[in-house]
Design a protein around this motif. Structure first.
Motif, PDB file in Angstrom:
ATOM      1  N   GLN A   4     -38.545 -32.941  -7.484  1.00  0.00           N
ATOM      2  CA  GLN A   4     -37.579 -32.438  -8.467  1.00  0.00           C
ATOM      3  C   GLN A   4     -36.773 -31.313  -7.851  1.00  0.00           C
ATOM      4  O   GLN A   4     -37.339 -30.330  -7.358  1.00  0.00           O
ATOM      5  CB  GLN A   4     -38.320 -31.922  -9.694  1.00  0.00           C
ATOM      6  N   MET A  13     -25.451 -27.900  -4.600  1.00  0.00           N
ATOM      7  CA  MET A  13     -24.971 -29.183  -4.079  1.00  0.00           C
ATOM      8  C   MET A  13     -23.689 -29.627  -4.766  1.00  0.00           C
ATOM      9  O   MET A  13     -22.760 -30.133  -4.140  1.00  0.00           O
ATOM     10  CB  MET A  13     -26.035 -30.260  -4.267  1.00  0.00           C
ATOM     11  N   ALA A  17     -20.170 -30.423  -3.061  1.00  0.00           N
ATOM     12  CA  ALA A  17     -19.439 -31.689  -3.213  1.00  0.00           C
ATOM     13  C   ALA A  17     -18.009 -31.439  -3.667  1.00  0.00           C
ATOM     14  O   ALA A  17     -17.059 -32.029  -3.143  1.00  0.00           O
ATOM     15  CB  ALA A  17     -20.155 -32.574  -4.225  1.00  0.00           C
TER      16      ALA A  17
ATOM     17  N   PRO B  17     -43.144 -32.570 -18.162  1.00  0.00           N
ATOM     18  CA  PRO B  17     -41.826 -32.695 -18.797  1.00  0.00           C
ATOM     19  C   PRO B  17     -41.640 -34.098 -19.349  1.00  0.00           C
ATOM     20  O   PRO B  17     -42.256 -35.042 -18.865  1.00  0.00           O
ATOM     21  CB  PRO B  17     -40.841 -32.431 -17.651  1.00  0.00           C
ATOM     22  N   ARG B  21     -36.228 -36.692 -19.737  1.00  0.00           N
ATOM     23  CA  ARG B  21     -35.596 -35.588 -19.029  1.00  0.00           C
ATOM     24  C   ARG B  21     -35.757 -35.750 -17.511  1.00  0.00           C
ATOM     25  O   ARG B  21     -34.839 -35.501 -16.731  1.00  0.00           O
ATOM     26  CB  ARG B  21     -36.235 -34.282 -19.503  1.00  0.00           C
ATOM     27  N   THR B  22     -36.960 -36.197 -17.134  1.00  0.00           N
ATOM     28  CA  THR B  22     -37.215 -36.396 -15.696  1.00  0.00           C
ATOM     29  C   THR B  22     -36.290 -37.466 -15.130  1.00  0.00           C
ATOM     30  O   THR B  22     -35.701 -37.306 -14.056  1.00  0.00           O
ATOM     31  CB  THR B  22     -38.686 -36.835 -15.492  1.00  0.00           C
ATOM     32  N   ARG B  25     -32.756 -36.244 -14.832  1.00  0.00           N
ATOM     33  CA  ARG B  25     -32.644 -35.298 -13.725  1.00  0.00           C
ATOM     34  C   ARG B  25     -32.638 -36.046 -12.371  1.00  0.00           C
ATOM     35  O   ARG B  25     -31.894 -35.714 -11.455  1.00  0.00           O
ATOM     36  CB  ARG B  25     -33.829 -34.348 -13.787  1.00  0.00           C
ATOM     37  N   ARG B  26     -33.483 -37.073 -12.327  1.00  0.00           N
ATOM     38  CA  ARG B  26     -33.571 -37.860 -11.096  1.00  0.00           C
ATOM     39  C   ARG B  26     -32.243 -38.572 -10.818  1.00  0.00           C
ATOM     40  O   ARG B  26     -31.752 -38.616  -9.707  1.00  0.00           O
ATOM     41  CB  ARG B  26     -34.700 -38.878 -11.257  1.00  0.00           C
ATOM     42  N   LEU B  28     -29.334 -37.693 -11.879  1.00  0.00           N
ATOM     43  CA  LEU B  28     -28.329 -36.680 -11.544  1.00  0.00           C
ATOM     44  C   LEU B  28     -28.441 -36.271 -10.074  1.00  0.00           C
ATOM     45  O   LEU B  28     -27.434 -36.124  -9.365  1.00  0.00           O
ATOM     46  CB  LEU B  28     -28.513 -35.460 -12.458  1.00  0.00           C
ATOM     47  N   THR B  29     -29.693 -36.129  -9.625  1.00  0.00           N
ATOM     48  CA  THR B  29     -29.915 -35.766  -8.229  1.00  0.00           C
ATOM     49  C   THR B  29     -29.341 -36.844  -7.307  1.00  0.00           C
ATOM     50  O   THR B  29     -28.630 -36.559  -6.331  1.00  0.00           O
ATOM     51  CB  THR B  29     -31.424 -35.618  -7.942  1.00  0.00           C
ATOM     52  N   LEU B  32     -25.645 -36.718  -7.256  1.00  0.00           N
ATOM     53  CA  LEU B  32     -25.110 -35.592  -6.481  1.00  0.00           C
ATOM     54  C   LEU B  32     -25.183 -35.867  -4.987  1.00  0.00           C
ATOM     55  O   LEU B  32     -24.291 -35.488  -4.231  1.00  0.00           O
ATOM     56  CB  LEU B  32     -25.877 -34.315  -6.821  1.00  0.00           C
ATOM     57  N   PHE B  33     -26.257 -36.540  -4.569  1.00  0.00           N
ATOM     58  CA  PHE B  33     -26.336 -36.910  -3.150  1.00  0.00           C
ATOM     59  C   PHE B  33     -25.234 -37.897  -2.782  1.00  0.00           C
ATOM     60  O   PHE B  33     -24.683 -37.883  -1.697  1.00  0.00           O
ATOM     61  CB  PHE B  33     -27.710 -37.514  -2.837  1.00  0.00           C
ATOM     62  N   ALA B  35     -22.395 -38.162  -4.302  1.00  0.00           N
ATOM     63  CA  ALA B  35     -21.049 -37.688  -4.667  1.00  0.00           C
ATOM     64  C   ALA B  35     -20.083 -37.550  -3.487  1.00  0.00           C
ATOM     65  O   ALA B  35     -18.950 -38.060  -3.561  1.00  0.00           O
ATOM     66  CB  ALA B  35     -21.148 -36.382  -5.426  1.00  0.00           C
ATOM     67  N   PRO B  36     -20.487 -36.892  -2.385  1.00  0.00           N
ATOM     68  CA  PRO B  36     -19.503 -36.740  -1.286  1.00  0.00           C
ATOM     69  C   PRO B  36     -18.970 -38.080  -0.787  1.00  0.00           C
ATOM     70  O   PRO B  36     -17.769 -38.266  -0.608  1.00  0.00           O
ATOM     71  CB  PRO B  36     -20.304 -36.018  -0.198  1.00  0.00           C
ATOM     72  N   ILE B  39     -16.714 -39.675  -3.340  1.00  0.00           N
ATOM     73  CA  ILE B  39     -15.386 -39.048  -3.388  1.00  0.00           C
ATOM     74  C   ILE B  39     -14.525 -39.553  -2.229  1.00  0.00           C
ATOM     75  O   ILE B  39     -13.359 -39.910  -2.397  1.00  0.00           O
ATOM     76  CB  ILE B  39     -15.511 -37.506  -3.355  1.00  0.00           C
TER      77      ILE B  39
END
Lengths: 451, 312
Positions: A4, A13, A17, B17, B21-22, B25-26, B28-29, B32-33, B35-36, B39
């Motif tokens: 997590q 991050m 980005a 949790p 929610r987990t 969150r996962r 989203l992570t 985000l990885f 995302a670059p 883009i």
């Protein structure tokens, strides 16, 4: 196993980005119109020419005015397409290059370039430029570009070879054909031709043929749409070239045309394998090197005006070609400085003719006196720029006076005539339909009225 | 992963949790990885690609504002001789590269896999053309095939039949084949390397078993080697089709589509239409057709993979 990510790291991050995205976007939007001076894109045949231009045109401008210009060097073969893309995306440099009026017309119609009439008055450009050049640079009666180099197409020959064979440069169709027959019988290629490596090379020969075989007045009526490309006179002319090609007079025949290069033909001229070569005056700067490299005397090359290839056409027509036309980007942040730089490039006769004498680069279309030329100017080069303003037999180069699609069709479809896949009549019909579409769309440059 | 929290009222308690929610969150992570890369893709691939599709429905010269013309550009393609001819050349090119270099690559790799001494030397020799820049090898081949300064007049002077007047790059009947052979000269060695690597990963016990069952070289190749390298083979067949419709460099350098359009490909036609003739809308339609051909190829491959249960 899963991990997590702490919330703080996630924000870091995300920030990274977005920063990356911002940087990328920034990269994409960089371009002309910057406030750090006038941006100019140049392209040159050799590093020496680039160095000369930088020191004599860029540095002198920066030193002598309160403005500044920065030059970015591009490949000669890419400059036009790079400029097209930049103009289209709104990221053009302050000074917009175009390889001739047909492109600058397009930019003007798209409101990508500024009207230059006020600057022309301020700097007196119209008093200096030859009338045809001013007329050609106007779009809907407004000046949108300034031609900074011009030339023509001529007939190159080797003086030593001509003397050995008792030839003189032909002036009439009969003389041209007699010389071709004689050269052919002696195992020479009568007229150099080919388009390997540069398919558009055919436009050089076709420009010579159309001007010498139809004459400026006829060609003017075609360019204005008063006559058709499929007029029997044009069809007959193309047919005559096809017949001559089949006899091996042009480039040694159809089987060699597609593998002959321009350097091959210039070398052939030097070694005596090619009797004549019709090409542009841009070769003035390089022709001597082909003679030197092949162990011949570089003083032996010479040129003559094009012969007449029809009974009713006067010999010695000079098809005019604009090599470079410059405009000012409509989004330029400092158009006054850009205009001052344009004037600096084309307004100083001495500087232009020094450039011609030292680097062989074609000068702006201005009337020159014999006394204007530096002493070290090659007399063969000087002769051209003294003769053209005096001549009343002025014609039209296809890449300067034809709209882009028609000019592309002129040389791409001509390949099919050479291979026999298309008849001369079909060829002219393709030209006719393409040209009239572009003429109707206003994409055709206005030709000057022949004298 | 669990977290330990302090519970009001003293003492500690282990709490998990909520799964929702987990998961969120996962996800989203992961996003985000990604995302670059996402883009970059949107900016340099998806954006221009979608813009091209939009432009293909317009009459646009690349400079002035485009005007919407519906399907006109696509309708014009159907009757455009240059387009049909270029498409035909691409199909011939695909056929050639699916057969000749593939066969040569498989044969070369199989023969190399059978030898130990000198293998590295042959591998190097086969691979060298691939590392030569296209523009360099094209220039060298143009010189070699020159009818006046290349090897042809030399062979002709020795009386080799068929050399008199031979002009591979200047003859409309020969030019496409000549370019394909030149491209193959550079390409097949690369295929040898890929196939050889794949063949070396085939379980040797399978070859032993085949030999015990009395299989000869051909049966061994057909029933052991080919199924063993199928992932590589299928991938290369797929990519060959896609690359064959994108071919540009050799054609542009050697003939630019000439003589008389005899080597025109969709890519060279697109380039000339957009940048030579100023018909960017029409050129975009050609580009969309090229993309559709690639997409259809990939879709076909995915369907086949699912139906035949390939584990690729």
């Amino acid at each position: 196993m899963t991990y997590q990510l702490p919330r703080r790291d996630m924000f870091k991050m995300a920030g990274g980005a977005f920063a990356g995205a911002w940087l990328l976007t920034g990269c994409g939007s960089s371009g002309g119109g910057s406030s750090s001076g006038v941006e100019y894109w140049g392209a040159f045949p050799t590093p020496e020419t680039e160095e000369y231009f930088r020191s004599q045109f860029i540095d002198t401008f920066n030193e002598s005015t309160e403005h500044s210009v920065s030059m970015s060097t591009k490949q000669l073969t890419d400059l036009a397409s790079l400029t097209d893309t930049a103009v289209s995306s709104g990221n053009a440099p302050d000074i917009i290059y175009s390889p001739g009026p047909s492109t600058s017309v397009n930019y003007a119609q798209g409101l990508k370039t500024l009207e230059l009439d006020d600057y022309a008055t301020e700097y007196g450009w119209e008093d200096r430029l030859l009338p045809w050049a001013t007329q050609l640079s106007r779009v809907e009666d407004r000046l949108h570009s300034v031609p900074t180099s011009y030339g023509s197409t001529v007939l190159y020959y080797n003086r030593a070879v001509f003397e050995d064979n008792g030839w003189t440069p032909p002036t009439t169709k009969a003389e041209f054909e007699d010389l071709c027959e004689d050269a052919d019988s002696k195992g020479m290629i009568p007229v150099g031709a080919g388009n390997s490596g540069y398919p558009a090379q055919s436009e050089w020969y076709l420009t010579c043929l159309l001007n010498a075989g139809l004459g400026p007045h006829f060609l003017y009526s075609v360019l204005t749409g008063d006559r058709d490309w499929s007029d029997p006179a044009v069809v007959d002319l193309i047919q005559s070239m096809k017949s001559q090609l089949d006899k091996g007079w042009w480039g040694g025949g159809a089987d060699r045309y597609f593998t002959n290069t321009d350097p091959d033909m210039c070398t052939g001229l030097a070694t005596g394998e090619v009797a004549m070569y019709m090409s542009g005056t841009w070769s003035f700067s390089s022709m001597g090197s082909f003679f030197t490299d092949s162990g011949n005397d570089p003083e032996d090359w010479d040129w003559a005006p094009l012969p007449s290839l029809a009974d009713d056409v006067d010999p010695g027509v000079f098809p005019l070609a604009i090599g470079t036309a410059l405009s000012i980007d409509s989004g330029s942040s400092d158009p006054d400085a850009a205009a001052a730089f344009l004037d600096h490039i084309m307004g100083d006769t001495t500087r232009s003719l020094e450039y011609l004498a030292v680097q062989g680069e074609n000068p702006p279309p201005v009337a020159y006196e014999a006394s204007d030329f530096p002493e070290d100017t090659d007399p063969r080069v000087q002769r051209l720029y003294e003769e053209i303003p005096e001549s009343t037999n002025i014609g039209y180069a296809s890449w300067t006076f034809l709209p882009p699609e028609t000019n592309t069709a002129l040389y791409t479809e001509f390949d099919k005539v050479i291979t026999g896949d298309m008849s001369p009549k079909e060829y002219t019909e393709v030209l006719d339909s393409t040209f009239h579409q572009e003429l109707g769309a206003g994409a055709s440059p206005a030709p000057f009225t022949p004298q | 992963m669990s977290t330990t929290t302090l519970v009001a009222g003293g003492g500690t308690a282990t709490s998990r949790p909520s799964p929702v929610r987990t998961n969120r969150r996962r996800r989203l992570t992961g996003l985000l990885f990604l995302a670059p890369l996402l883009i970059v893709n949107v900016l340099v691939i998806a954006g221009p690609a979608l813009t091209s599709v939009a432009y293909s429905f317009t009459d646009w010269d690349g400079i002035n504002p485009p005007s919407f013309v519906g399907w006109d550009n696509y309708a014009a393609l159907a009757g455009d001789e240059a387009f049909v001819s270029a498409l035909g050349h691409n199909l011939l090119w695909t056929l050639f590269f699916l057969t000749v270099p593939m066969s040569m690559g498989l044969l070369g790799a199989y023969l190399l896999s059978r030898i130990r001494r000198g293998r590295l030397l042959f591998q190097t020799l086969f691979f060298i053309p691939y590392v030569v820049a296209t523009v360099v090898s094209a220039a060298v081949w143009r010189q070699i095939l020159s009818p006046t300064a290349g090897i042809i007049p030399v062979l002709d002077s020795f009386g080799v039949p068929g050399m008199d007047g031979l002009n591979p790059l200047g003859d409309p009947e020969l030019a496409l084949g000549a370019i394909a052979l030149i491209n193959n000269w550079q390409w097949w060695g690369f295929l040898v390397m890929l196939f050889l690597a794949a063949m070396q990963s085939v379980n040797p016990a399978l070859y032993e078993a085949a030999r015990l069952d009395g299989a000869g070289r051909w049966r061994e190749f057909w029933h052991v080697t080919l199924p063993g390298i199928r992932p590589t083979l299928v991938f290369l067949l797929l990519m060959t089709i896609i690359w064959s419709f994108l071919v540009f460099d050799y054609v542009y350098i050697l003939t630019q589509g000439g003589p008389a359009g005899s080597t025109d490909m969709l890519s060279t036609l697109l380039y000339r239409t957009a940048f030579g003739e100023g018909r960017a809308g029409h050129a975009s339609a050609v580009g969309v057709v090229m993309a559709l051909i690639s997409a259809t190829t990939i879709a076909g491959y995915l369907v086949l993979r699912r139906r035949l249960r390939w584990e690729v």
